[in-house]
Design a protein around this motif. Structure first.
Motif, short mmCIF file in Angstrom:
data_model
loop_
_atom_site.label_atom_id
_atom_site.label_comp_id
_atom_site.label_asym_id
_atom_site.label_seq_id
_atom_site.Cartn_x
_atom_site.Cartn_y
_atom_site.Cartn_z
N SER A 66 0.85 -1.19 0.00
CA SER A 66 0.00 0.00 0.00
C SER A 66 0.88 1.24 0.00
CB SER A 66 -0.91 0.01 1.23
OG SER A 66 -0.15 0.17 2.40
N ALA A 67 0.30 2.37 -0.31
CA ALA A 67 1.07 3.61 -0.47
C ALA A 67 1.83 3.97 0.81
CB ALA A 67 0.16 4.76 -0.88
N THR A 68 1.18 3.80 1.97
CA THR A 68 1.83 4.16 3.23
C THR A 68 2.83 3.11 3.67
OG1 THR A 68 -0.20 5.26 3.88
CG2 THR A 68 1.42 4.89 5.60
N ALA A 69 2.42 1.85 3.57
CA ALA A 69 3.28 0.76 4.03
C ALA A 69 4.56 0.64 3.22
CB ALA A 69 2.52 -0.56 4.01
N ILE A 70 4.54 1.08 1.97
CA ILE A 70 5.74 1.00 1.13
C ILE A 70 6.90 1.76 1.77
CG2 ILE A 70 6.76 1.78 -1.04
CD1 ILE A 70 4.18 1.05 -2.42
N GLU A 71 6.65 2.99 2.16
CA GLU A 71 7.72 3.81 2.74
C GLU A 71 8.22 3.22 4.05
OE1 GLU A 71 9.17 6.05 1.01
OE2 GLU A 71 7.69 5.71 -0.57
N TYR A 72 7.29 2.73 4.88
CA TYR A 72 7.68 2.10 6.13
C TYR A 72 8.54 0.86 5.86
CZ TYR A 72 4.45 4.87 9.03
OH TYR A 72 3.81 5.88 9.70
N ALA A 73 8.09 0.04 4.90
CA ALA A 73 8.79 -1.20 4.60
C ALA A 73 10.17 -0.94 4.02
CB ALA A 73 7.96 -2.05 3.64
N VAL A 74 10.28 0.04 3.14
CA VAL A 74 11.59 0.38 2.55
C VAL A 74 12.54 0.86 3.64
CG1 VAL A 74 12.79 1.99 1.03
CG2 VAL A 74 10.69 0.89 0.25
N THR A 75 12.05 1.72 4.53
CA THR A 75 12.89 2.23 5.62
C THR A 75 13.37 1.11 6.52
OG1 THR A 75 11.72 4.35 5.63
CG2 THR A 75 12.95 3.77 7.61
N TYR A 76 12.43 0.28 6.99
CA TYR A 76 12.79 -0.81 7.89
C TYR A 76 13.69 -1.83 7.18
CZ TYR A 76 12.17 -4.49 11.39
OH TYR A 76 12.39 -5.46 12.35
N GLY A 77 13.32 -2.19 5.95
CA GLY A 77 14.08 -3.19 5.22
C GLY A 77 15.51 -2.76 4.93
N ASN A 78 15.70 -1.51 4.52
CA ASN A 78 17.05 -1.03 4.22
C ASN A 78 17.93 -1.02 5.47
OD1 ASN A 78 16.67 -0.64 1.47
ND2 ASN A 78 16.07 1.50 1.68
N ILE A 79 17.38 -0.59 6.59
CA ILE A 79 18.17 -0.51 7.83
C ILE A 79 18.58 -1.90 8.30
CG2 ILE A 79 18.14 0.14 10.26
CD1 ILE A 79 16.37 2.51 9.51
N VAL A 80 17.63 -2.85 8.34
CA VAL A 80 17.98 -4.18 8.85
C VAL A 80 18.87 -4.93 7.86
CG1 VAL A 80 15.91 -4.38 10.29
CG2 VAL A 80 15.86 -5.24 7.93
N SER A 81 18.79 -4.61 6.58
CA SER A 81 19.65 -5.27 5.59
C SER A 81 21.08 -4.75 5.68
CB SER A 81 19.11 -5.07 4.18
OG SER A 81 17.85 -5.69 4.02
N ILE A 82 21.23 -3.42 5.66
CA ILE A 82 22.56 -2.83 5.75
C ILE A 82 23.18 -3.10 7.12
CG2 ILE A 82 23.84 -0.65 5.72
CD1 ILE A 82 21.74 0.40 3.73
N GLY A 83 22.36 -3.10 8.15
CA GLY A 83 22.86 -3.34 9.51
C GLY A 83 22.99 -4.80 9.87
N SER A 84 22.78 -5.71 8.93
CA SER A 84 22.81 -7.14 9.24
C SER A 84 24.21 -7.69 9.42
CB SER A 84 22.09 -7.94 8.13
OG SER A 84 22.74 -7.78 6.88
N ILE A 85 25.22 -6.83 9.36
CA ILE A 85 26.59 -7.29 9.58
C ILE A 85 26.71 -7.98 10.93
CG2 ILE A 85 27.23 -5.01 10.50
CD1 ILE A 85 29.50 -7.50 8.62
N GLY A 86 25.94 -7.50 11.93
CA GLY A 86 25.97 -8.14 13.24
C GLY A 86 25.48 -9.57 13.19
N VAL A 87 24.45 -9.84 12.40
CA VAL A 87 23.91 -11.20 12.27
C VAL A 87 24.93 -12.12 11.62
CG1 VAL A 87 22.05 -12.61 11.32
CG2 VAL A 87 21.58 -10.28 12.06
N PHE A 88 25.56 -11.65 10.55
CA PHE A 88 26.51 -12.49 9.82
C PHE A 88 27.75 -12.81 10.67
CE2 PHE A 88 24.07 -10.87 6.20
CZ PHE A 88 23.89 -12.04 5.48
N LEU A 89 28.28 -11.80 11.37
CA LEU A 89 29.45 -12.05 12.20
C LEU A 89 29.10 -12.90 13.41
CD1 LEU A 89 31.26 -8.58 12.12
CD2 LEU A 89 31.84 -10.67 10.87
N GLU A 90 27.96 -12.61 14.04
CA GLU A 90 27.54 -13.39 15.20
C GLU A 90 27.27 -14.84 14.80
OE1 GLU A 90 24.76 -15.41 17.76
OE2 GLU A 90 24.11 -14.46 15.89
N GLY A 91 26.69 -15.05 13.62
CA GLY A 91 26.44 -16.40 13.15
C GLY A 91 27.71 -17.20 12.98
#
Length: 232
Positions: A142-167
Motif C-alpha cells: 500500500s502507499a503508506t506501508a511501502i515507505e515504512y517497509a523500505v525504511t525498515y528493510g534497508n536498515i535491517v539489511s545494511i545493519g545485518s553485519i551483526g547477524v553475519f558475524l555473530e552467526g
C-alpha cells in the motif's frame, strides 16, 4: 620483567590447553545422552530468542501504526533469508572446525574460522547491495506501508553485519564445545532490542520519535551487541 610476563603467559596457555583437553576427553568418554542434555538446551534457547527480534518489533510497532506493522510483516521473509545465510555459513565452519579439532589439527580449525569471517563479510556486502536495489519493487503493497517497509528493510539489511558475524563466531565457540557464551550473547541482544524498541519508536527525553526506523535501529543494535559478546 619480560621473562616474568612470558612465564605467566606460558602458565595460562598451559592451563587453557589442559582445560581444552579435558573437555575433549569429556565429549569422547561421556554418554551421548548426557552430552546432549548439556549442549542442546543453550542452543535451543538461543534459537528461540533469535525469533523474538521480529516478535518484539511487531509488538511495539503495532502500537505505533497499523501500516508500520504491515511493513514488518512484508520484511520478515528477508530477515529469515539473512538468518539462513548467516547460520548456514556458520554451520559449515562449525562442522569443519569440529572435524579438525577431532584430528588435533588446530591450525586448520583456526584457518576455517578466519575463512568463515571473510565469507560472513562478503555475504553481508552482497546481500546488502542486492536488498537495497530490490527493496522498493519487493514491498509494493500500500502507499503508506511501502515507505515504512523500505525504511525498515534497508536498515535491517545494511545493519545485518551483526547477524553475519555473530552467526560465524557463535559456531566457532560451539565447535570448541562452548555453548554458554552464544546463549548469553543472544539473551543480551534480545534484551537490548526490547529496551531500545519503545525508546526509539516513541521517543524518550532527548531521543526523538523515530517510528519504524527506530524499531529497525533497535534490532540492529541488539544483533551487534550479540556479535560483540561472541567476538571475544
Amino acid at each position: 620483567m619480560q621473562w616474568h610476563d612470558a612465564g605467566v603467559c606460558r602458565h595460562f596457555a598451559g592451563n587453557f590447553m589442559e582445560h581444552t583437553k579435558m573437555n575433549t576427553n569429556w565429549y569422547g568418554e561421556e554418554k551421548i545422552g548426557r552430552i546432549l542434555l548439556k549442549i542442546a538446551p543453550p542452543v535451543m534457547l538461543a534459537q528461540l530468542i533469535q525469533a523474538l527480534y521480529n516478535i518484539v518489533d511487531s509488538f511495539f510497532v503495532g502500537r505505533y501504526s497499523d501500516d508500520a506493522l504491515t511493513a514488518l510483516t512484508v520484511i520478515y521473509p528477508l530477515q529469515l533469508i539473512i538468518i539462513a545465510l548467516a547460520v548456514g555459513t556458520g554451520v559449515g565452519v562449525n562442522t569443519y572446525m569440529a572435524r579438525k579439532y577431532a584430528h588435533d589439527s588446530e591450525k586448520d580449525a583456526d584457518d576455517a574460522a578466519g575463512t568463515g569471517m571473510v565469507l560472513a563479510f562478503l555475504t553481508w556486502a552482497i546481500f546488502s547491495v542486492i536488498a537495497v536495489l530490490i527493496m522498493r519493487p519487493y514491498v509494493m503493497t500500500s502507499a503508506t506501508a511501502i515507505e515504512y517497509a523500505v525504511t525498515y528493510g534497508n536498515i535491517v539489511s545494511i545493519g545485518s553485519i551483526g547477524v553475519f558475524l555473530e552467526g560465524n563466531w557463535t559456531k566457532v565457540h560451539q565447535a570448541r564445545g562452548n555453548m554458554r557464551r552464544p546463549m548469553v550473547a543472544q539473551v543480551t541482544g534480545a534484551l537490548v532490542n526490547i529496551i531500545l524498541d519503545p525508546v526509539f519508536i516513541f521517543g524518550v527525553g532527548f531521543i526523538p520519535e523515530m517510528g519504524v526506523a527506530g524499531a529497525a535501529l533497535a534490532t540492529v543494535l541488539g544483533q551487534i551487541s550479540a556479535a560483540v559478546i561472541v567476538a571475544v
